[in-house]
Design an enzyme around this catalytic site. Structure first.
Site, PDB file in Angstrom:
ATOM      1  N   CYS A   1      39.160  34.618  51.743  1.00 18.79           N
ATOM      2  CA  CYS A   1      37.721  34.521  51.966  1.00 18.79           C
ATOM      3  C   CYS A   1      36.957  34.799  50.673  1.00 18.79           C
ATOM      4  CB  CYS A   1      37.285  35.532  53.018  1.00 18.79           C
ATOM      5  SG  CYS A   1      37.796  35.035  54.669  1.00 18.79           S
TER       6      CYS A   1
ATOM      7  N   PRO B   1      39.837  40.439  42.130  1.00 19.18           N
ATOM      8  CA  PRO B   1      40.894  40.496  41.107  1.00 19.18           C
ATOM      9  C   PRO B   1      42.198  41.064  41.671  1.00 19.18           C
ATOM     10  CG  PRO B   1      39.337  42.288  40.825  1.00 19.18           C
ATOM     11  CD  PRO B   1      38.777  41.418  41.921  1.00 19.18           C
TER      12      PRO B   1
ATOM     13  N   ASP C   1      44.187  42.856  39.300  1.00 20.15           N
ATOM     14  CA  ASP C   1      44.618  43.644  38.129  1.00 20.15           C
ATOM     15  C   ASP C   1      45.353  44.925  38.527  1.00 20.15           C
ATOM     16  OD1 ASP C   1      41.954  44.231  39.109  1.00 20.15           O
ATOM     17  OD2 ASP C   1      41.884  45.782  37.582  1.00 20.15           O
TER      18      ASP C   1
ATOM     19  N   ASP D   1      34.834  44.884  56.818  1.00 15.56           N
ATOM     20  CA  ASP D   1      35.111  43.727  57.682  1.00 15.56           C
ATOM     21  C   ASP D   1      34.277  43.729  58.967  1.00 15.56           C
ATOM     22  OD1 ASP D   1      38.651  43.251  56.921  1.00 15.56           O
ATOM     23  OD2 ASP D   1      36.812  42.826  55.825  1.00 15.56           O
TER      24      ASP D   1
ATOM     25  N   ILE E   1      32.240  47.952  48.811  1.00 16.58           N
ATOM     26  CA  ILE E   1      33.557  47.363  48.511  1.00 16.58           C
ATOM     27  C   ILE E   1      33.415  45.944  47.991  1.00 16.58           C
ATOM     28  CG2 ILE E   1      35.766  46.681  49.533  1.00 16.58           C
ATOM     29  CD1 ILE E   1      35.536  49.113  51.358  1.00 16.58           C
TER      30      ILE E   1
HETATM   31  C1  EPZ Z   1      42.014  43.551  52.359  1.00 14.29           C
HETATM   32  O1  EPZ Z   1      41.709  42.672  51.295  1.00 14.29           O
HETATM   33  C2  EPZ Z   1      41.743  42.760  53.641  1.00 14.29           C
HETATM   34  N1  EPZ Z   1      42.572  41.563  53.666  1.00 14.29           N
HETATM   35  C3  EPZ Z   1      40.276  42.352  53.705  1.00 14.29           C
HETATM   36  O2  EPZ Z   1      40.068  41.740  54.974  1.00 14.29           O
HETATM   37  C4  EPZ Z   1      39.400  43.598  53.604  1.00 14.29           C
HETATM   38  O3  EPZ Z   1      38.052  43.204  53.571  1.00 14.29           O
HETATM   39  C5  EPZ Z   1      39.753  44.379  52.334  1.00 14.29           C
HETATM   40  O4  EPZ Z   1      41.164  44.702  52.324  1.00 14.29           O
HETATM   41  C6  EPZ Z   1      38.981  45.692  52.225  1.00 14.29           C
HETATM   42  O5  EPZ Z   1      39.257  46.494  53.347  1.00 14.29           O
HETATM   43  C7  EPZ Z   1      43.862  41.667  54.029  1.00 14.29           C
HETATM   44  O6  EPZ Z   1      44.355  42.746  54.318  1.00 14.29           O
HETATM   45  C8  EPZ Z   1      44.652  40.387  54.064  1.00 14.29           C
HETATM   46  P1  EPZ Z   1      41.175  45.253  48.365  1.00 14.29           P
HETATM   47  P2  EPZ Z   1      42.170  43.075  49.787  1.00 14.29           P
HETATM   48  O7  EPZ Z   1      42.237  44.952  47.387  1.00 14.29           O
HETATM   49  O8  EPZ Z   1      43.421  43.866  49.832  1.00 14.29           O
HETATM   50  C9  EPZ Z   1      38.843  45.582  44.278  1.00 14.29           C
HETATM   51  C10 EPZ Z   1      39.558  39.979  56.456  1.00 14.29           C
HETATM   52  O9  EPZ Z   1      38.492  39.487  56.827  1.00 14.29           O
HETATM   53  N2  EPZ Z   1      40.139  45.275  43.637  1.00 14.29           N
HETATM   54  O10 EPZ Z   1      41.318  46.478  49.209  1.00 14.29           O
HETATM   55  O11 EPZ Z   1      42.116  41.847  48.960  1.00 14.29           O
HETATM   56  C11 EPZ Z   1      38.299  44.411  45.084  1.00 14.29           C
HETATM   57  O12 EPZ Z   1      37.572  43.530  44.254  1.00 14.29           O
HETATM   58  C12 EPZ Z   1      39.737  40.342  54.992  1.00 14.29           C
HETATM   59  O13 EPZ Z   1      40.525  40.225  57.219  1.00 14.29           O
HETATM   60  C13 EPZ Z   1      40.239  45.371  42.258  1.00 14.29           C
HETATM   61  O14 EPZ Z   1      39.273  45.697  41.558  1.00 14.29           O
HETATM   62  O15 EPZ Z   1      40.992  44.030  49.342  1.00 14.29           O
HETATM   63  C14 EPZ Z   1      37.404  45.084  46.091  1.00 14.29           C
HETATM   64  O16 EPZ Z   1      36.162  45.373  45.504  1.00 14.29           O
HETATM   65  C15 EPZ Z   1      38.513  40.013  54.193  1.00 14.29           C
HETATM   66  N3  EPZ Z   1      41.433  45.080  41.672  1.00 14.29           N
HETATM   67  C16 EPZ Z   1      38.138  46.395  46.377  1.00 14.29           C
HETATM   68  O17 EPZ Z   1      39.029  46.597  45.269  1.00 14.29           O
HETATM   69  C17 EPZ Z   1      42.544  44.745  42.405  1.00 14.29           C
HETATM   70  O18 EPZ Z   1      43.617  44.525  41.814  1.00 14.29           O
HETATM   71  C18 EPZ Z   1      38.941  46.379  47.660  1.00 14.29           C
HETATM   72  O19 EPZ Z   1      39.770  45.248  47.608  1.00 14.29           O
HETATM   73  C19 EPZ Z   1      42.416  44.668  43.809  1.00 14.29           C
HETATM   74  C20 EPZ Z   1      41.207  44.938  44.414  1.00 14.29           C
END
Ligand code: EPZ
Length: 424
Positions: A116, A122, A124, A311, A333
């Protein structure tokens, strides 16, 4: 091209069974690659995202068989390590293939994940974690190439600028379970979906301490074994239907979960909304929700678990539009996760945007309109708005909703919604 027509404004009532959790199930499907034995998964939701993930592991060599509607048998006897570019790129959770393939094969080629469009996403933190385990990484043509002579345990934090990363934590856990030595993850994501992954891996023979806390300690083992596991209920689906009940429920009964699970898994929602208890009451493991006649405005900041979940941010915005007064919703977030506001305004909602936050002035009488879903959760929220609005609403982009809400329209019709899926 499919679209959905809704005639809103009626009170809804009846039972809604909550399906298995998409975000628990996707990393667990990837984790089945960590053993050559058979894993049997129950309560797997029937979604396009889960179908995609099952297709991907089948492409990688797993034998994937459907046992029943929501039960699958998966055996990864021989596994290759190059994920299919097209479908893996579309699915955010495909990023979890990196950890699983590194754990099993010590190498992986995985496309930069899709998913989405919530603003910057990212990876990273994922890649940095792998590097500390001795993985060499190179990026070429939107693909990530990862390899390691041997995978060694590490100690590091999975916290990023906006809290701990959920799939980043899942990735590191899966790379660590077959690594040499001990891995300690500090500031690990505490989302219930990570807990499900850990319980699944423990059943496969992993040694993980601190499950449910922000410090996970994983002792690498030589081999993991097949197991049988039931995916936890989808707390985001439950939260979406609870908010629907507060919007237009004569009385909606949320079933298919345990009270103890849902009270804990959705504590962020229950704690954030004032006077929730006046409109929700438990009868054993069934939560009855009714229309929130007089709810005061609220101020919400999304946070990693146990905070208010991002979410549910679009969905709670629809509720805020029906409350007298001004509510404040800030997404710490995904600060850019407000593309749906333009669509919400077409219903007549009165929303002021700020950087990373919105003010919602209620109460506004919503009128049916024509809108476009832009991601999974915002798509679900458009249904809530259409069911609350008077008159007819057309929603395009409903494929997004099919990614994460099992039989959504069937469940809504069972509650008395006037809703129809059309082919354009
Ligand atoms: C998971 O995504 C969920 N997806 C998302 O649900 C959910 O919104 C999100 O966690 C937050 O709870 C799945 O589990 C498949 P993050 P994820 O890594 O893991 C930053 C839905 O609708 N970040 O926890 O991709 C990022 O930009 C989806 O079911 C970095 O900076 O989210 C964000 O601001 C939408 N560097 C924050 O961390 C990284 O390497 C949280 O992202 C990784 C993330």
């Amino acid at each position: 091209m499919q679209y959905t027509k809704i005639v809103g404004g009626n009170g809804l009532e009846g039972e809604v069974p909550i399906s298995g959790s998409k975000n628990a199930c996707l990393p667990i499907i990837a984790a089945t690659l960590l053993t050559h034995e058979t894993c049997i998964l129950h309560n797997v939701p029937d979604l396009t995202d889960t179908s995609h993930m099952l297709e991907i592991i089948r492409y990688l060599g797993s034998k994937v068989q459907r046992l029943e509607k929501n039960s699958w048998s998966i055996t990864a006897q021989q596994v290759n390590y190059q994920a299919p570019r097209e479908s893996a790129g579309r699915l955010r959770a495909s990023v979890c293939l990196m950890g699983a393939l590194l754990g099993r094969k010590k190498q992986a080629i995985v496309p930069i994940p899709g998913g989405c469009n919530l603003g910057a996403r990212p990876i990273d933190l994922h890649l940095r974690a792998f590097e500390t385990m001795g993985v060499t990484i190179k990026m070429q043509e939107e693909q990530v190439y990862l390899s390691a002579k041997n995978l060694r345990g590490t100690t590091l934090s999975m916290e990023g600028p906006r809290g701990s990363t959920v799939t980043g934590t899942a990735n590191l856990i899966m790379a660590a379970v077959l690594a040499e030595g001990i891995t300690t993850i500090q500031q690990a994501s505490k989302e219930p979906e990570i807990g499900d992954l850990c319980h699944f891996l423990v059943q496969m023979g992993t040694k993980i301490h601190g499950i449910g806390t922000e410090t996970l300690t994983i002792e690498g083992v030589d081999t993991l074994y097949g197991t049988e596991f039931t995916i936890q209920p989808d707390r985001m689906e439950a939260g979406t239907f609870i908010i629907l009940g507060l919007l237009c429920g004569n009385s909606i009964a949320v079933t298919g979960t345990q009270r103890i699970f849902l009270q804990s898994a959705l504590c962020g929602l229950f704690d954030a909304i004032p006077h929730m208890g006046e409109y929700c009451h438990w009868e054993n493991d069934t939560l009855h929700v009714s229309h929130a006649e007089k709810m005061p405005p609220f101020s919400i900041q999304t946070r990693p678990y146990p905070g208010f979940p991002t979410d549910l941010q679009p969905q709670i915005t629809v509720l805020a539009s029906q409350i007298v007064g001004t509510s404040y919703i800030c997404d710490t977030i995904f600060p850019e996760r407000f593309a749906h506001v333009t669509e919400f305004k077409k219903f007549g909602m009165h929303i002021e945007q700020r950087t990373g936050a919105i003010y919602v002035h209620g109460r506004t009488k919503l009128q049916g309109t024509s809108v476009q879903a832009m991601d999974l959760r915002a798509g679900g929220a458009l249904y809530l708005a259409g069911l609350t609005a008077h008159g007819e609403t057309t929603i395009r982009g409903v494929e997004y909703v099919d990614r994460g809400y099992e039989h959504f329209e069937t469940k809504l019709r069972a509650l008395g919604a006037t809703i129809e899926r059309m082919e354009a």
